[in-house]
Design an enzyme around this catalytic site. Structure first.
Site, PDB file in Angstrom:
ATOM      1  N   ARG A 220     -21.875  82.251 126.971  1.00 50.27           N
ATOM      2  CA  ARG A 220     -20.447  81.941 126.939  1.00 50.27           C
ATOM      3  C   ARG A 220     -20.298  80.434 127.142  1.00 50.27           C
ATOM      4  NH1 ARG A 220     -15.597  83.159 131.318  1.00 50.27           N
ATOM      5  NH2 ARG A 220     -13.886  82.732 129.863  1.00 50.27           N
ATOM      6  N   HIS A 221     -19.171  79.895 126.712  1.00 49.58           N
ATOM      7  CA  HIS A 221     -18.907  78.470 126.882  1.00 49.58           C
ATOM      8  C   HIS A 221     -18.688  78.128 128.363  1.00 49.58           C
ATOM      9  CE1 HIS A 221     -14.714  79.493 127.632  1.00 49.58           C
ATOM     10  NE2 HIS A 221     -14.756  80.287 126.566  1.00 49.58           N
ATOM     11  N   HIS A 401     -18.048  83.346 123.151  1.00 49.98           N
ATOM     12  CA  HIS A 401     -17.018  83.607 124.152  1.00 49.98           C
ATOM     13  C   HIS A 401     -17.449  84.764 125.048  1.00 49.98           C
ATOM     14  CE1 HIS A 401     -14.346  80.961 121.758  1.00 49.98           C
ATOM     15  NE2 HIS A 401     -15.074  81.433 120.759  1.00 49.98           N
TER      16      HIS A 401
END
Length: 473
Positions: A220-221, A401
């Site tokens: 995920r970012h 995400h």
């Protein structure tokens, strides 16, 4: 079947066009039976209900325009009755999707006929040792020993002929092969017939190169500005002229250049803490001995920045392939943000592969996308990438995400997509830079090493995958 007729019957070519027969026969006759062969036994199963159906591979995505039309996605297959060619007046056929099981009409020119083996399921495979090669090597050693012994004898005591190089079949195979061939009406020379099943080894002296298993890392970012400071971040960071000034020391000192500053409201950058999170994630992967060969990331600016920092931490020279298919579920954000193009990202110093052709464009992501559609989109892309890199293997990194960690792996592990409630529960509390890893199961115990522990294992689409836990960061 009678014991004396138990033989392995090999097919060198299957479901090929009739005009290819003569060329295939000439190729088979050129096979050298004395070359060693590398054998692998594979156990498949197939759906008996569609054994007479024609299988067609989807070449291009198609979105249904009418209620009776079938959605097509690349890497999917469609079953249809062969009679459809005769009954269809306009090139539209009625078929059933291999992936979804839905039946409807589809445009034939978006597909092409392929072999039924494409949709068989691989359950197990076993690589056999090279017995013939070992037997030949032993015979050659005996020949060399004979030559050395002959060289030490007087000329009158030397033998005229050396021992012959003979590769013998097992006794049962020798005794029953003739009867088996007579049953099937085979009249040609048996040695010439069986010579066609041997595969030439042009590099018999070199060791066989085994490709590394495929491994997929999904991250995920990092922390994003609009979540760290809520929606007020944009209003407090830009004046009426669009000039930027950071409202907090955790905000970036400078922003990238893009066509309109208003695009930052829907596509925010990382905070400085978010960049540091991504950097130490890359360093942890480097410390764990991980080396990525390809990197794909969502077009969201926060994901591009996260992928860039991870690569810096890993000291990797890889370039980013910006893939809109990795964007989050469209239900979270409507409309789809105006992303920076790969050329714009490259101009701002990001290590982007501007020549990469994405699996989907942002315009192809439906605003009415359901959670099931999001799982299908993510799974389809993951499966395509794994197939694309099947030959060379390696480790691939997806940066997306919170939903990407589950949506890209769940169906690859043989599970059904989650319902909307389960999806929300699954991603709730997902930390920034959360990381998961899925590795191809080579069938060898302890194949995951270096501190990576097996978490889950299940078959999927003919390949075998397992979910492994990365080192604690």
């Amino acid at each position: 079947m009678k014991p004396q007729l138990k033989q392995l019957h090999m097919t060198l070519a299957f479901q090929y066009a009739a005009e290819k027969h003569d060329a295939l026969m000439r190729m088979a006759e050129k096979i050298d039976p004395q070359c060693s062969a590398h054998w692998e036994i594979q156990v498949f199963s197939r759906d008996a209900a569609v054994k007479s159906a024609e299988v067609r591979r989807v070449l291009k995505n198609y979105k249904p325009q009418q209620a009776d039309e079938l959605e097509l996605q690349t890497e999917d297959f469609v079953f249809m009755e062969p009679e459809e060619h005769k009954t269809s007046p306009d090139g539209w056929f009625k078929g059933t999707s291999w992936r979804s099981g839905l039946s409807a009409f589809f445009p034939g020119n978006f597909t092409s006929q392929c072999a039924q083996m494409e949709v068989w399921t691989l359950h197990r495979y076993v690589t056999l040792p090279n017995f013939v090669s070992a037997q030949k090597e032993d015979t050659l050693k005996r020949q060399n020993g004979w030559k050395k012994a002959q060289a030490s004898l007087p000329p009158e005591q030397m033998e005229v002929d050396a021992p012959e190089l003979v590769v013998s079949l097992p006794e049962k195979a020798q005794s029953s092969s003739g009867e088996y061939d007579n049953v099937w009406g085979i009249s040609e020379d048996v040695s010439r017939l069986y010579a066609k099943v041997n595969k030439p080894d042009t590099k018999s002296s070199a060791p066989e190169v085994q490709r590394p298993p495929r491994k997929l890392l999904i991250s995920r970012h990092g922390e994003r500005c609009d979540f760290a400071f809520y929606k007020t971040w944009f209003d407090k960071s830009f004046d009426e002229e669009g000039r930027y000034s950071r409202m907090n020391l955790n905000c970036p000192k400078f922003l990238v250049s893009r066509s309109s500053y208003k695009d930052f409201s829907k596509d925010a950058p990382l905070t400085l803490i978010g960049r540091q999170q991504a950097r130490i994630t890359g360093e942890a992967l480097l410390d764990a001995g991980q080396y990525v060969t390809s990197v794909y990331c969502s077009p969201s600016l926060r994901c591009v920045e996260t992928a860039t920092e991870i690569l810096k931490g890993m000291r990797s020279p890889c370039r980013l392939r910006v893939e809109p298919c990795l964007y989050e579920w469209a239900g979270w954000c409507k409309p789809i943000p105006q992303f920076m193009s790969p050329m714009e990202l490259e101009a701002n110093g990001f290590p982007v592969d501007s020549q990469y052709t994405p699996y989907l464009t942002p315009a192809e992501i439906s605003l009415s996308e359901s959670v099931a559609d999001y799982y299908s989109r993510s799974y389809s892309f993951t499966r395509t990438i794994m197939q694309k890199h099947r030959a060379e293997g390696g480790t691939f990194l997806f940066v997306g995400h919170s939903g990407s960690l589950d949506a890209c792996t769940r169906q690859m592990l043989g599970h059904q997509p989650r319902d909307p409630g389960g999806f929300r529960d699954c991603i709730r509390g997902c930390p920034y830079c959360a990381l998961c890893c899925m590795e191809e199961d080579s069938g060898i115990a302890g194949a995951v090493g270096g501190g990576w522990r097996t978490a889950e294992r299940s078959p999927s689409d003919g390949d075998r995958w397992r979910l492994v836990e990365p080192p604690v960061l």
